[in-house]
Design an enzyme around this catalytic site. Structure first.
Site, PDB file in Angstrom:
ATOM      1  N   LYS A 112       0.838  -1.205   0.000  1.00 49.54           N
ATOM      2  CA  LYS A 112       0.000   0.000   0.000  1.00 49.54           C
ATOM      3  C   LYS A 112       0.870   1.253   0.000  1.00 49.54           C
ATOM      4  CE  LYS A 112      -1.843   2.344   3.277  1.00 49.54           C
ATOM      5  NZ  LYS A 112      -2.459   2.734   4.531  1.00 49.54           N
ATOM      6  N   ASP A 146      -6.403   0.631   0.596  1.00 46.41           N
ATOM      7  CA  ASP A 146      -6.504   0.959   2.017  1.00 46.41           C
ATOM      8  C   ASP A 146      -7.873   0.493   2.500  1.00 46.41           C
ATOM      9  OD1 ASP A 146      -8.345   2.747   1.078  1.00 46.41           O
ATOM     10  OD2 ASP A 146      -7.586   4.460   2.213  1.00 46.41           O
TER      11      ASP A 146
END
Ligand code: SF4
Length: 217
Positions: free
Chosen positions: A124, A143
């Protein structure tokens, strides 16, 4: 749903969100790749708003990877305390600073492989840095918002972020990957809340069959 319908639907979702949120972008304040890397590490289990309150003083004090590598642990911990998990985050930021100095000539690397070597950096964070700081689409940022929305919108049936990312990468063309995450995150913050999403105002309500909807399909 045929493959063609699936792609068409994904495209419709994208273009409607793009029209609804033309200014969707990364909400973490930063002026260079190092600042973005640090802010993204700090954003884990926190909010961008909290991180943005902490970073002005932090970025003023620590300007280079060497500064972070040589930071006094209690000072750094105190400065980032409000973002939570401050001990681990301090270790990650300091470790990343050290590795940038020792291995990458004091620069933030621009490949997924190299970024993933930095402490505290998973896909991420690496995707945020590559996409936002360098304009490189190596994947899709997944996310908590992207995770929730991708499932609600039936863009994936997976639960794990890495699997969700794979599905999104298959469904959307590469040139959409960076903005797709911004749009989903923006929509998650604006209307598609985890609890009680504001479906009456949603620009893609007719394309959504989620059981979480607060208006009937
Ligand atoms: S209709 Fe509701 S649940 Fe579906 S995407 Fe819109 S806000 Fe989210």
């Amino acid at each position: 749903m045929t493959k063609k319908t699936k792609y068409l639907r994904a495209e419709q979702i994208y273009s409607r969100l793009e029209a609804a949120y033309p200014d969707a972008r990364c909400a973490l304040d930063h002026k260079n790749p190092l600042q973005l890397l640090v802010a993204t590490i700090l954003s884990a289990q926190s909010t961008d708003k909290t991180v943005n309150l902490v970073t002005p003083a932090l970025f003023k004090k620590y300007k280079s990877p060497k500064d972070y590598a040589e930071a006094k642990v209690p000072e750094l911990e105190q400065m980032i305390h409000s973002t939570g998990f401050f001990r681990n985050k301090t270790k990650s930021i300091q470790g990343a600073g050290q590795m940038l100095v020792e291995k990458y000539g004091g620069k933030v690397p621009q490949t997924m492989e190299e970024l993933l070597e930095l402490p505290g950096v998973a896909r991420k964070t690496a995707n945020v840095v590559l996409g936002v700081a360098f304009g490189k689409a190596e994947g899709v940022v997944v996310d908590t918002h992207v995770q929730r929305l991708a499932r609600r919108l039936d863009l994936t049936k997976e639960e794990r972020p890495d699997k969700i990312e794979e599905d999104l990468m298959k469904l959307f063309p590469r040139e959409r990957w960076i903005q797709l995450a911004h749009l989903l995150i923006h929509h998650g913050r604006a209307l598609c809340y985890a609890r009680k999403p504001r479906c009456v105002e949603c620009p893609i309500e007719d394309l959504c069959n989620s059981p979480d909807k607060t208006v009937p399909s």
